[in-house]
Motif scaffolding. Structure first.
Motif, PDB file in Angstrom:
ATOM      1  N   HIS A   1       4.403  -0.419   1.092  1.00 15.25           N
ATOM      2  CA  HIS A   1       3.840  -0.084  -0.289  1.00 15.25           C
ATOM      3  C   HIS A   1       3.121  -1.353  -0.848  1.00 15.25           C
ATOM      4  O   HIS A   1       1.732  -1.270  -1.134  1.00 15.25           O
ATOM      5  N   SER A   2       3.660  -2.591  -0.751  1.00 15.08           N
ATOM      6  CA  SER A   2       3.242  -3.881  -1.197  1.00 15.08           C
ATOM      7  C   SER A   2       1.723  -4.077  -0.557  1.00 15.08           C
ATOM      8  O   SER A   2       0.819  -4.679  -1.038  1.00 15.08           O
TER       9      SER A   2
ATOM     10  N   HIS B   1      -1.141  -1.752  -1.327  1.00 15.04           N
ATOM     11  CA  HIS B   1      -1.439  -1.579  -2.652  1.00 15.04           C
ATOM     12  C   HIS B   1      -2.475  -3.091  -2.864  1.00 15.04           C
ATOM     13  O   HIS B   1      -3.305  -2.961  -3.548  1.00 15.04           O
ATOM     14  N   ASP B   2      -1.637  -4.188  -2.526  1.00 10.20           N
ATOM     15  CA  ASP B   2      -1.955  -5.387  -2.921  1.00 10.20           C
ATOM     16  C   ASP B   2      -2.977  -5.986  -2.142  1.00 10.20           C
ATOM     17  O   ASP B   2      -3.962  -6.911  -2.256  1.00 10.20           O
ATOM     18  N   VAL B   3      -3.026  -5.694  -0.598  1.00 10.76           N
ATOM     19  CA  VAL B   3      -3.788  -6.502   0.248  1.00 10.76           C
ATOM     20  C   VAL B   3      -4.863  -5.484   1.124  1.00 10.76           C
ATOM     21  O   VAL B   3      -6.126  -5.775   1.128  1.00 10.76           O
TER      22      VAL B   3
ATOM     23  N   ARG C   1      -9.539 -11.886   0.252  1.00 10.89           N
ATOM     24  CA  ARG C   1      -8.289 -11.739  -0.448  1.00 10.89           C
ATOM     25  C   ARG C   1      -8.778 -11.736  -1.850  1.00 10.89           C
ATOM     26  O   ARG C   1      -9.771 -11.786  -2.223  1.00 10.89           O
ATOM     27  N   GLU C   2      -7.455 -11.728  -2.832  1.00  7.63           N
ATOM     28  CA  GLU C   2      -8.008 -11.512  -4.297  1.00  7.63           C
ATOM     29  C   GLU C   2      -8.580 -12.556  -4.792  1.00  7.63           C
ATOM     30  O   GLU C   2      -9.070 -12.492  -5.900  1.00  7.63           O
TER      31      GLU C   2
ATOM     32  N   TYR D   1      -5.715   3.020  -5.799  1.00  5.12           N
ATOM     33  CA  TYR D   1      -4.244   2.231  -5.806  1.00  5.12           C
ATOM     34  C   TYR D   1      -3.943   1.731  -4.603  1.00  5.12           C
ATOM     35  O   TYR D   1      -3.488   0.782  -4.227  1.00  5.12           O
TER      36      TYR D   1
ATOM     37  N   LYS E   1      -5.839   0.151  -1.222  1.00  6.98           N
ATOM     38  CA  LYS E   1      -7.081  -0.714  -1.000  1.00  6.98           C
ATOM     39  C   LYS E   1      -7.753  -0.632   0.174  1.00  6.98           C
ATOM     40  O   LYS E   1      -7.205  -1.065   1.218  1.00  6.98           O
TER      41      LYS E   1
ATOM     42  N   THR F   1     -10.434  -3.051   1.973  1.00  8.35           N
ATOM     43  CA  THR F   1     -10.829  -4.355   1.892  1.00  8.35           C
ATOM     44  C   THR F   1     -11.906  -4.821   2.807  1.00  8.35           C
ATOM     45  O   THR F   1     -11.787  -4.502   3.884  1.00  8.35           O
TER      46      THR F   1
ATOM     47  N   HIS G   1      -1.189   4.403 -12.626  1.00  5.64           N
ATOM     48  CA  HIS G   1      -1.373   2.887 -12.393  1.00  5.64           C
ATOM     49  C   HIS G   1      -2.650   2.719 -11.496  1.00  5.64           C
ATOM     50  O   HIS G   1      -2.870   1.408 -11.337  1.00  5.64           O
TER      51      HIS G   1
END
Length: 336
Positions: A29-30, A33-35, A220-221, A250, A252, A254, A292
């Motif tokens: 999930h992380s 969603h984040d990367v 990356r972010e 939700y 990502k 990239t 979200h």
């Protein structure tokens, strides 16, 4: 560029009881969603299987040029076959690599009047007569990684609270699976470093088998492209735009790219693209975190269509202008 290691996900944790599977889902999930990128271990593909594919791939690129050009993709209206160095484009610029494009082995489907042009993307592969074992190796790899990708997609959907089989009906025996055998032959003569330019993938999941040379970079972010050091035995996984759209951003997709290896160093890689049927319409995913979702970032230069095949065809026409001009002039957008 600096190196910021990607998350490492062990897929075999799904078989080690509820606690291990719950941790796997939290990590998946992380990462998704984040990367939008991670390294996948515990996938069950053995070192012997990877070594056999590597050996066959290197044997193909070691063939005399005449044997490779005998299956030039310019001969194929289905965009299958060998692409010479510099003949493919990303973002309008030449990619400094050569490759062999392979898909599911199917009869040609020529679109009838009124049918979408993307049906041209279904058809037979071109195989080198001088290396008959390549067909067995490549189609075997497609079957092997299709099973890994299906399992990974199921665990990924569960990790965000969605039904594991929500998208199964979009795949089945008509899934548009795609494989590339790629060689990066070192830096271009003009010193250009674009092995392949920055892009996102169109479909659901990409599983990349790469050698130890490196060169893949992920944005990356912080807005910086970071190196992805090869992790022995792992696949580099990234999410495609269909999953981003299905989850309203939700999950990502990239941007990533490949920088040519220095000098005359060669790099080999095998990206595997897990994509649905060409006529698949990807409905929005109902999941608990939907409130979200940040929304999908629209790119006016790269609009996304409801049917997967329209996105795939658009990309192929841009990336392979020689094939497009020879076989599909009627599908090209008129020059502005």
């Amino acid at each position: 560029m600096s190196s910021l290691q990607l998350p490492v996900i062990d897929l075999s944790a799904a078989d080690r009881g509820p606690q291990a599977r719950a941790l796997l889902h939290a990590q998946l999930h992380s990462a998704a969603h984040d990367v939008g990128f991670f390294q996948l271990t515990g996938h069950g593909v053995t070192g012997a299987e990877r070594a056999a594919l590597n050996s066959t791939m290197r044997a193909f690129f070691a063939l005399p040029e005449a044997d490779r050009l005998a299956i030039d993709n310019v001969n194929s209206p289905h965009f299958r076959g060998y692409t010479r160095i510099g003949d493919e484009r990303t973002g309008g610029s030449q990619d400094w690599r050569d490759q062999l494009d392979i898909g599911a082995e199917r009869p040609a489907r020529i679109p009838a009047p009124g049918e979408p042009g993307y049906w041209w993307l279904e058809g037979p592969n071109q195989w080198p007569a001088a290396l008959p074992q390549l067909r067995t190796a490549a189609l075997g790899w497609i079957d092997r990684l299709s099973a890994v990708a299906e399992r990974l997609l199921h665990e990924l959907l569960v990790s965000i609270g969605a039904p594991a089989d929500f998208y199964d009906h979009l795949f089945g025996d008509r899934a548009h699976i795609h494989l590339k055998l790629v060689r990066y032959p070192g830096s271009a003569a003009d010193g250009g470093g674009q092995g392949v330019g920055a892009h996102k993938d169109y479909g659901f999941l990409t599983l990349l088998h790469q050698d130890s040379v490196g060169g893949l970079q992920v944005e990356r972010e912080d807005g910086v492209f970071h190196d992805v050091p090869p992790l022995p035995g792992a696949f580099v996984v990234n999410l495609g735009e269909l999953l981003e759209v299905a989850t309203d951003g939700y999950l990502k997709a990239t941007h990533h790219r490949v920088v040519s290896p220095p000098g005359a160093t060669e790099r080999y890689s095998v990206p595997f693209f897990y994509n649905p049927r060409l006529d698949a319409r990807v409905e929005p995913l109902a999941f608990p975190y939907a409130a979200h979702a940040p929304g999908v970032t629209a790119d006016p230069a790269n609009p996304l269509f409801a049917e997967y095949g329209r996105n795939e065809l658009k990309g192929k026409l841009r990336a392979h202008p020689l094939v497009a001009a020879r076989h599909h002039a009627e599908l090209l957008e008129p020059a502005a």
